[in-house]
Design a protein around this motif. Structure first.
Motif, short mmCIF file in Angstrom:
data_model
loop_
_atom_site.label_atom_id
_atom_site.label_comp_id
_atom_site.label_asym_id
_atom_site.label_seq_id
_atom_site.Cartn_x
_atom_site.Cartn_y
_atom_site.Cartn_z
N TRP A 19 0.81 -1.22 0.07
CA TRP A 19 -0.06 -0.20 0.13
C TRP A 19 0.80 1.07 -0.14
N LYS A 22 2.76 1.70 -3.47
CA LYS A 22 2.04 2.02 -4.50
C LYS A 22 1.60 3.49 -4.36
N THR A 55 0.22 -6.59 1.65
CA THR A 55 -1.00 -5.66 1.05
C THR A 55 -2.09 -6.07 1.80
N GLU A 57 -6.50 -6.31 1.44
CA GLU A 57 -7.25 -6.72 0.34
C GLU A 57 -8.76 -6.65 0.43
N GLN A 85 -11.72 -3.15 -8.91
CA GLN A 85 -10.44 -2.80 -8.15
C GLN A 85 -9.92 -3.94 -7.70
N ARG A 86 -10.82 -4.73 -7.20
CA ARG A 86 -10.47 -6.14 -6.35
C ARG A 86 -10.07 -7.12 -7.70
N SER A 89 -6.55 -6.09 -8.83
CA SER A 89 -5.45 -6.49 -7.76
C SER A 89 -5.08 -7.77 -7.80
N TYR A 93 -1.57 -9.57 -8.23
CA TYR A 93 -0.80 -10.38 -7.15
C TYR A 93 -0.47 -11.70 -7.80
N ARG A 105 -1.49 -11.27 1.71
CA ARG A 105 -2.69 -10.67 1.91
C ARG A 105 -3.58 -10.82 3.29
#
Length: 109
Positions: A19, A22, A55, A57, A85-86, A89, A93, A105
């Motif tokens: 996080w 990014k 990260t 999640e 977005q999920r 992501s 991953y 996660r």
């Protein structure tokens, strides 16, 4: 020149706070990081023991809770955006897992 074998290669672990990384690269400056080259650069001349990418999640439950708590007039659009977005992501991953990183996660709360 003869290589000096008296000193073994350094062993290295890489730990990335996903996080914050990014935020500090892409969100703040629009920099797209090549994670394969990053790992090669960080481990150059060393033996990589492990590389972790940590990260938070979004899960179905956390998305539902967030939408419920938000006061957005169009909650379905918000939910759809978070689901998209999920999915993006999760694809990222998988890419990291295939390229030397172990992704750790934890569900967002």
């Amino acid at each position: 020149m003869k290589e000096d074998n008296r000193y073994p290669l350094a062993r290295l672990g890489v730990f990335v706070d996903g996080w914050n990384f990014k935020y500090a690269t892409y969100d703040a400056f629009g920099i797209h990081v090549d994670f394969i080259k990053l790992l090669e650069y960080l481990t150059g001349g060393s033996i990589l023991i492990r590389a972790y990418y940590y990260t938070g999640e979004w899960t179905t439950d956390t998305i539902d809770q967030y939408v419920k708590l938000s006061s957005q007039p169009d909650s379905q659009n918000l939910k759809d955006d978070l689901e998209n977005q999920r999915r993006r992501s999760q694809s990222f991953y998988r890419f990291l897992n295939r390229n030397g990183y172990m992704v750790v996660r934890k569900p967002l709360k």
